[in-house]
Design an enzyme around this catalytic site. Structure first.
Site: not given
Length: 523
Positions: A233-236, A238, A62, A181, A90, A379, A179
């Site tokens: 929408s035409g996207g992946v 939706s 943080g 990650e 943190y 995503k 970190h």
């Protein structure tokens, strides 16, 4: 905010203290087959944490200093549940301070690449780091631990952090100043996996196949015998949402595709063919191109463009949903980053850079209940789910595309001629990227038609035509991005094709701005 959506799997809880890379912790855990959720620290009370029943808890980094007055701390229950706890940066300092140790402001801060010396073995480092090793990590801290609580020992140290890795093996509490990650901590992914699998005992059985089966059951239970409409929408996002829901409830799903006239070349035809002909999903295809172009005539301010497109989209979608008839639910492709950002640990949104790219929003008087089957996914996980559902690979791997479409890739006024010029240039650019085998290395690539004309010479004739800017970035989540380092030969070849084949462009430039300070899109 989701809570215990997958009761049949082990859970890890990540308490967020505002780090910009908290989402990466969740991504690393998901990649190893462990289901996890991110909660703002101030929205995690004792009752809620117990109900979630985590196998382990991770405290994120943080931006605050634990030495500040009213600095964020972890709920006391975190250290009283008899589950493993892993504090990062943190999060380590919180653990130390709350358990009786001491944190102080460091004389020398560490930011970026650093190295730790491994002093002792640990359950977290088993099979990864050996005693005496010198390992690369990524640091980002000003304060550091000065003295340890009872029961802790030092596993590794660095020049700027004498307690870079600490452990209380009896209570299964672990803390790192670096970190794990981020990719710059070379074996950080494996350290996190040791925590979840070896220490917490997670089975790592959260797979996309199991997610698909569980979500289908959940959709059927939520929807019952009712109808659902889904805005494509035409996207992946939706599209995958629609295919998953159709698998669950069949023809009680109707998709609505509003063609704004702002799509890429051939995109509308591809969407309609996929859903109407390939999947046989009931589809309303609304050609509203003229309406949108008319509404945008003479408008050059980007925020006004977005508001006009969003408002008109709602009106057209609302009319189409009425024609669909009798739907009780609206399906949306909401993803987990949207959920996380909507419940920011600060209790409010970050600075508004620009309106969100998603077109429109749900009108209040539609009175539809939401179905959001992907609100637990990132995503890249949506793409995995699309493959699990058997969707065409060339559709699944497509780069992100903004809701307002090409309208925000044409700074200045939108006209039909400009849209046609940009579509042709964009098609050539993406074709060259595909031919070079670079498409999957790039997060997003597109052409921008600038509101600038320059003098050129073609065949001994003076030209005065538009400038086309090319943009390509690498990213993991779109939050930060670097420009893609094309070879000059590629850029030269692509520019030559665009200038030769697209009437209206006589100059091509390449955008080498990172995010930040720029954004990925131009508007």
């Amino acid at each position: 905010m989701t809570t215990a959506q997958t009761p049949s799997h082990d859970h890890i809880l990540i308490l967020d203290f505002g780090s910009q890379v908290t989402q990466l912790i969740a991504r690393r855990l998901r990649e190893s087959g462990v289901y996890c959720e991110i909660w703002p620290f101030n929205q995690a009370d004792e009752k809620r944490i117990k109900a979630f029943n985590p196998r382990g808890i991770i405290l994120s980094g943080g931006p605050r200093s634990i030495l500040e007055k009213d600095a964020p701390v972890a709920p006391k229950i975190v250290f009283e549940m008899n589950v493993p706890v892993f504090g990062i940066c943190y999060g380590q300092q919180i653990m130390v301070q709350q358990l009786g140790g001491r944190v102080e402001s460091a004389h020398s801060r560490e930011f970026g690449r650093a190295y730790v010396d491994v002093l002792k073995p640990s359950e977290i480092t088993a099979g990864i780091w050996k005693k005496g090793a010198h390992e690369q990590v990524w640091m980002s801290h000003g304060d550091h631990v000065a003295s340890l609580p009872d029961g802790f020992e030092v596993i590794a140290k660095s020049d700027g952090a004498p307690f870079a890795f600490i452990a209380d093996k009896k209570r299964r509490f672990y803390g790192v100043q670096f970190h794990p990650e981020v990719v710059h901590t070379l074996r950080g992914r494996e350290l996190l996996k040791n925590f979840t699998h070896n220490v917490c005992g997670c089975k790592g059985d959260w797979t996309m196949a199991s997610f698909r089966a569980e979500q289908i059951e959940k959709i059927r239970k939520q929807v019952g015998k009712n109808k659902v409409i889904c805005g494509l929408s035409g996207g992946v996002d939706s599209s995958v949402t629609a295919v998953l829901i159709h698998e669950a409830i069949g023809d009680r799903l109707t998709c609505i595709y509003v063609d704004t006239g702002l799509m890429r070349e051939g995109e509308s035809e591809q969407v309609v063919d996929l859903f109407r002909n390939h999947y046989n999903i009931p589809l309303i295809h609304e050609d509203a191109c003229e309406q949108f172009l008319h509404a945008l005539a003479g408008v050059d301010e980007p925020e006004r463009k977005r508001k006009i497109i969003g408002s008109l989209f709602i009106d057209v979608f609302d009319a189409c949903s009425t024609r669909a008839g009798g739907a009780k639910f609206l399906a949306q492709g909401t993803l987990y980053p949207d959920v996380i950002e909507s419940v920011s640990f600060t209790g409010g949104p970050s600075d508004t850079i620009k309106s969100h790219h998603n077109v429109g929003g749900l009108p209040e008087d539609m009175k539809l209940e939401l179905v959001e089957p992907m609100r637990e996914l990132f995503k890249d996980e949506v793409r995995v789910l699309g493959r699990e559902l058997g969707m065409p690979e060339d559709f699944i791997r497509r780069h992100p595309f903004p809701g307002p479409g090409l309208a925000i890739r044409i700074p200045g006024e939108i006209t039909e001629d400009k849209l046609e010029i940009l579509r042709k240039a964009d098609t050539i650019y993406l074709d060259e990227i595909e031919k070079a085998g670079l498409y999957d290395e790039i997060w997003q690539a597109f052409a921008v038609l600038l509101p600038v004309k320059t003098v050129g010479v073609m065949g001994d004739t003076r030209t005065y035509e538009y400038v086309c800017a090319l943009r390509a970035v690498t990213s993991t989540d779109g939050m930060t991005a670097d420009y893609y380092p094309f070879e000059h030969e590629f850029l030269g070849r692509t520019a030559t094709r665009i200038i030769n084949e697209v009437h209206g462009i006589n100059r091509v430039v390449y955008d080498i701005t990172s995010k930040p300070p720029g954004t990925i899109e131009w508007e």
